[in-house]
Design a protein around this motif. Structure first.
Motif, PDB file in Angstrom:
ATOM      1  N   ASN A   5       0.823  -1.205   0.000  1.00 28.23           N
ATOM      2  CA  ASN A   5       0.000   0.000   0.000  1.00 28.23           C
ATOM      3  C   ASN A   5       0.859   1.257   0.000  1.00 28.23           C
ATOM      4  O   ASN A   5       0.398   2.345   0.267  1.00 28.23           O
ATOM      5  CB  ASN A   5      -0.924  -0.002   1.224  1.00 28.23           C
ATOM      6  CG  ASN A   5      -2.070   0.962   1.068  1.00 28.23           C
ATOM      7  OD1 ASN A   5      -2.427   1.335  -0.041  1.00 28.23           O
ATOM      8  ND2 ASN A   5      -2.651   1.362   2.179  1.00 28.23           N
ATOM      9  N   ARG A   6       2.135   1.087  -0.311  1.00 26.88           N
ATOM     10  CA  ARG A   6       3.089   2.186  -0.314  1.00 26.88           C
ATOM     11  C   ARG A   6       2.978   2.955  -1.627  1.00 26.88           C
ATOM     12  O   ARG A   6       2.890   2.365  -2.700  1.00 26.88           O
ATOM     13  CB  ARG A   6       4.484   1.594  -0.144  1.00 26.88           C
ATOM     14  CG  ARG A   6       5.586   2.577  -0.128  1.00 26.88           C
ATOM     15  CD  ARG A   6       6.921   1.868   0.072  1.00 26.88           C
ATOM     16  NE  ARG A   6       7.378   1.343  -1.214  1.00 26.88           N
ATOM     17  CZ  ARG A   6       7.737   0.095  -1.452  1.00 26.88           C
ATOM     18  NH1 ARG A   6       7.687  -0.798  -0.508  1.00 26.88           N
ATOM     19  NH2 ARG A   6       8.149  -0.277  -2.627  1.00 26.88           N
ATOM     20  N   ALA A   7       2.981   4.258  -1.564  1.00 25.02           N
ATOM     21  CA  ALA A   7       2.904   5.094  -2.760  1.00 25.02           C
ATOM     22  C   ALA A   7       4.223   5.040  -3.516  1.00 25.02           C
ATOM     23  O   ALA A   7       5.293   5.137  -2.912  1.00 25.02           O
ATOM     24  CB  ALA A   7       2.583   6.529  -2.381  1.00 25.02           C
ATOM     25  N   LEU A   8       4.148   4.858  -4.827  1.00 28.20           N
ATOM     26  CA  LEU A   8       5.362   4.872  -5.638  1.00 28.20           C
ATOM     27  C   LEU A   8       5.980   6.253  -5.663  1.00 28.20           C
ATOM     28  O   LEU A   8       7.189   6.405  -5.716  1.00 28.20           O
ATOM     29  CB  LEU A   8       5.052   4.413  -7.064  1.00 28.20           C
ATOM     30  CG  LEU A   8       4.665   2.952  -7.220  1.00 28.20           C
ATOM     31  CD1 LEU A   8       4.290   2.660  -8.669  1.00 28.20           C
ATOM     32  CD2 LEU A   8       5.790   2.046  -6.778  1.00 28.20           C
ATOM     33  N   VAL A   9       5.124   7.273  -5.641  1.00 28.21           N
ATOM     34  CA  VAL A   9       5.583   8.658  -5.610  1.00 28.21           C
ATOM     35  C   VAL A   9       4.974   9.285  -4.349  1.00 28.21           C
ATOM     36  O   VAL A   9       3.832   9.746  -4.369  1.00 28.21           O
ATOM     37  CB  VAL A   9       5.139   9.430  -6.875  1.00 28.21           C
ATOM     38  CG1 VAL A   9       5.648  10.856  -6.838  1.00 28.21           C
ATOM     39  CG2 VAL A   9       5.588   8.720  -8.136  1.00 28.21           C
ATOM     40  N   PRO A  10       5.712   9.277  -3.239  1.00 26.53           N
ATOM     41  CA  PRO A  10       5.151   9.767  -1.975  1.00 26.53           C
ATOM     42  C   PRO A  10       4.574  11.179  -2.053  1.00 26.53           C
ATOM     43  O   PRO A  10       3.608  11.505  -1.378  1.00 26.53           O
ATOM     44  CB  PRO A  10       6.341   9.719  -1.014  1.00 26.53           C
ATOM     45  CG  PRO A  10       7.256   8.712  -1.593  1.00 26.53           C
ATOM     46  CD  PRO A  10       7.077   8.801  -3.081  1.00 26.53           C
ATOM     47  N   GLU A  11       5.136  12.011  -2.913  1.00 28.94           N
ATOM     48  CA  GLU A  11       4.647  13.381  -3.045  1.00 28.94           C
ATOM     49  C   GLU A  11       3.232  13.433  -3.615  1.00 28.94           C
ATOM     50  O   GLU A  11       2.535  14.433  -3.491  1.00 28.94           O
ATOM     51  CB  GLU A  11       5.580  14.198  -3.949  1.00 28.94           C
ATOM     52  CG  GLU A  11       6.995  14.316  -3.441  1.00 28.94           C
ATOM     53  CD  GLU A  11       7.865  13.093  -3.732  1.00 28.94           C
ATOM     54  OE1 GLU A  11       7.534  12.298  -4.637  1.00 28.94           O
ATOM     55  OE2 GLU A  11       8.871  12.925  -3.039  1.00 28.94           O
ATOM     56  N   ALA A  12       2.795  12.362  -4.250  1.00 26.72           N
ATOM     57  CA  ALA A  12       1.462  12.326  -4.867  1.00 26.72           C
ATOM     58  C   ALA A  12       0.360  12.042  -3.854  1.00 26.72           C
ATOM     59  O   ALA A  12      -0.809  12.251  -4.154  1.00 26.72           O
ATOM     60  CB  ALA A  12       1.435  11.278  -5.964  1.00 26.72           C
TER      61      ALA A  12
END
Length: 62
Positions: A5-12
């Motif tokens: 469930n980790r975002a590939l682009v945390p800034e998104a």
């Protein structure tokens, strides 16, 4: 063990959260900090609409 469930682009994450809340508001789904009282149908309608709009946006760009 990895977190899927980790975002590939945390800034998104913030942008997606804002987008989710906008779609939920337009559909009349009362999203809050905790959404455990919402039905699967309500949550699914928001997710489905988000995907539909993202695909439409992508198709307009190509």
């Amino acid at each position: 063990m990895s977190n899927s469930n980790r975002a590939l682009v945390p800034e998104a994450r913030q942008g997606l959260s804002k987008f989710k809340n906008e779609v939920a508001q337009e559909l009349g789904v009362p999203f809050k900090e905790y959404n455990g009282e919402l039905s699967s149908r309500q949550c699914g309608s928001v997710g489905g609409e988000m995907v539909k709009r993202m695909v439409e946006e992508y198709e307009h760009r190509i």
